[in-house]
Design a protein around this motif. Structure first.
Motif, PDB file in Angstrom:
ATOM      1  N   ARG A   1      35.396  15.596 -25.432  1.00 34.40           N
ATOM      2  CA  ARG A   1      34.790  15.202 -24.580  1.00 34.40           C
ATOM      3  C   ARG A   1      33.523  14.886 -24.797  1.00 34.40           C
ATOM      4  N   GLY A   2      32.849  15.505 -25.298  1.00 35.62           N
ATOM      5  CA  GLY A   2      31.224  14.884 -25.235  1.00 35.62           C
ATOM      6  C   GLY A   2      31.572  13.556 -26.462  1.00 35.62           C
ATOM      7  N   ALA A   3      32.447  13.650 -27.174  1.00 38.18           N
ATOM      8  CA  ALA A   3      32.943  12.444 -28.272  1.00 38.18           C
ATOM      9  C   ALA A   3      33.558  11.262 -27.709  1.00 38.18           C
ATOM     10  N   VAL A   4      34.197  11.743 -26.595  1.00 34.76           N
ATOM     11  CA  VAL A   4      34.745  10.562 -25.459  1.00 34.76           C
ATOM     12  C   VAL A   4      33.197   9.801 -24.955  1.00 34.76           C
ATOM     13  N   GLN A   5      32.956  11.091 -24.286  1.00 36.41           N
ATOM     14  CA  GLN A   5      31.557   9.613 -23.805  1.00 36.41           C
ATOM     15  C   GLN A   5      30.922   9.029 -24.445  1.00 36.41           C
TER      16      GLN A   5
ATOM     17  N   MET B   1      29.279  14.776 -13.310  1.00 29.91           N
ATOM     18  CA  MET B   1      29.361  14.912 -14.508  1.00 29.91           C
ATOM     19  C   MET B   1      29.374  14.736 -15.536  1.00 29.91           C
ATOM     20  N   THR B   2      28.478  14.135 -16.032  1.00 30.91           N
ATOM     21  CA  THR B   2      27.833  13.982 -16.954  1.00 30.91           C
ATOM     22  C   THR B   2      26.617  14.633 -17.913  1.00 30.91           C
ATOM     23  N   VAL B   3      25.832  15.212 -16.651  1.00 30.77           N
ATOM     24  CA  VAL B   3      24.519  15.947 -16.739  1.00 30.77           C
ATOM     25  C   VAL B   3      25.406  17.297 -17.663  1.00 30.77           C
ATOM     26  N   MET B   4      25.954  17.991 -16.688  1.00 25.09           N
ATOM     27  CA  MET B   4      27.097  19.026 -17.287  1.00 25.09           C
ATOM     28  C   MET B   4      27.839  18.951 -18.515  1.00 25.09           C
ATOM     29  N   LEU B   5      28.600  18.164 -18.673  1.00 29.69           N
ATOM     30  CA  LEU B   5      29.157  18.052 -19.939  1.00 29.69           C
ATOM     31  C   LEU B   5      28.603  17.959 -21.494  1.00 29.69           C
ATOM     32  N   TRP B   6      26.611  16.954 -21.191  1.00 32.08           N
ATOM     33  CA  TRP B   6      26.579  16.998 -21.990  1.00 32.08           C
ATOM     34  C   TRP B   6      25.515  18.930 -22.228  1.00 32.08           C
ATOM     35  N   ARG B   7      24.429  19.104 -21.064  1.00 34.57           N
ATOM     36  CA  ARG B   7      24.839  20.567 -20.878  1.00 34.57           C
ATOM     37  C   ARG B   7      25.193  21.736 -21.771  1.00 34.57           C
ATOM     38  N   GLN B   8      26.722  21.499 -21.322  1.00 37.61           N
ATOM     39  CA  GLN B   8      28.271  21.964 -22.419  1.00 37.61           C
ATOM     40  C   GLN B   8      28.399  21.459 -23.785  1.00 37.61           C
ATOM     41  N   VAL B   9      28.141  20.368 -24.449  1.00 45.59           N
ATOM     42  CA  VAL B   9      28.224  20.292 -25.172  1.00 45.59           C
ATOM     43  C   VAL B   9      26.846  20.764 -26.759  1.00 45.59           C
ATOM     44  N   ALA B  10      25.730  20.576 -25.459  1.00 51.87           N
ATOM     45  CA  ALA B  10      24.526  21.494 -26.361  1.00 51.87           C
ATOM     46  C   ALA B  10      24.859  23.102 -26.382  1.00 51.87           C
ATOM     47  N   ALA B  11      25.598  23.847 -25.387  1.00 57.65           N
ATOM     48  CA  ALA B  11      25.871  24.525 -25.699  1.00 57.65           C
ATOM     49  C   ALA B  11      26.615  25.241 -26.828  1.00 57.65           C
ATOM     50  N   ALA B  12      27.852  24.538 -26.908  1.00 53.49           N
ATOM     51  CA  ALA B  12      29.313  24.648 -27.826  1.00 53.49           C
ATOM     52  C   ALA B  12      28.195  24.380 -28.592  1.00 53.49           C
ATOM     53  N   LEU B  13      27.245  23.382 -29.065  1.00 54.10           N
ATOM     54  CA  LEU B  13      26.820  23.288 -30.334  1.00 54.10           C
ATOM     55  C   LEU B  13      25.897  24.144 -30.657  1.00 54.10           C
ATOM     56  N   ASN B  14      25.282  24.946 -29.963  1.00 55.30           N
ATOM     57  CA  ASN B  14      24.156  26.378 -30.392  1.00 55.30           C
ATOM     58  C   ASN B  14      24.971  27.825 -30.491  1.00 55.30           C
ATOM     59  N   ASP B  15      25.953  28.135 -29.278  1.00 54.02           N
ATOM     60  CA  ASP B  15      26.661  29.327 -28.759  1.00 54.02           C
ATOM     61  C   ASP B  15      27.577  29.660 -30.226  1.00 54.02           C
ATOM     62  N   ASP B  16      27.520  30.396 -31.143  1.00 59.85           N
ATOM     63  CA  ASP B  16      28.441  31.224 -31.966  1.00 59.85           C
ATOM     64  C   ASP B  16      29.756  32.009 -31.305  1.00 59.85           C
TER      65      ASP B  16
END
Length: 79
Positions: A29-33, A1-16
């Protein structure tokens, strides 16, 4: 789950095109981790820890209820 979360975080930071609520939920959720990993052994991560990490790392202002919701979503091992 961790790898998937960080992929989602990266996408959230870059996808307007993401809805603001979706972006906030993912980054919270990334901040919680990160907060859990930075909390000293034997101590519990607090919503304030999550709020600080969200701001420092993602320039995201979370209120206490958002931080608590993200901690609850992450599960008992993360809060």
């Amino acid at each position: 789950m961790t790898v998937m979360l960080w992929r989602q975080v990266a996408a959230a930071l870059n996808d307007d095109s993401l809805h603001d609520a979706t972006r906030t939920r993912i980054l919270a959720r990334g901040a919680v981790q990160l907060a859990v990993h930075r909390t000293p052994w034997g101590q519990s991560t607090t919503p304030e820890d999550v709020m600080a990490v969200a701001f420092q790392e993602f320039e995201l202002l979370l209120d206490r209820s958002q931080a608590e919701a993200a901690m609850e979503e992450a599960g008992p091992a993360h809060g």
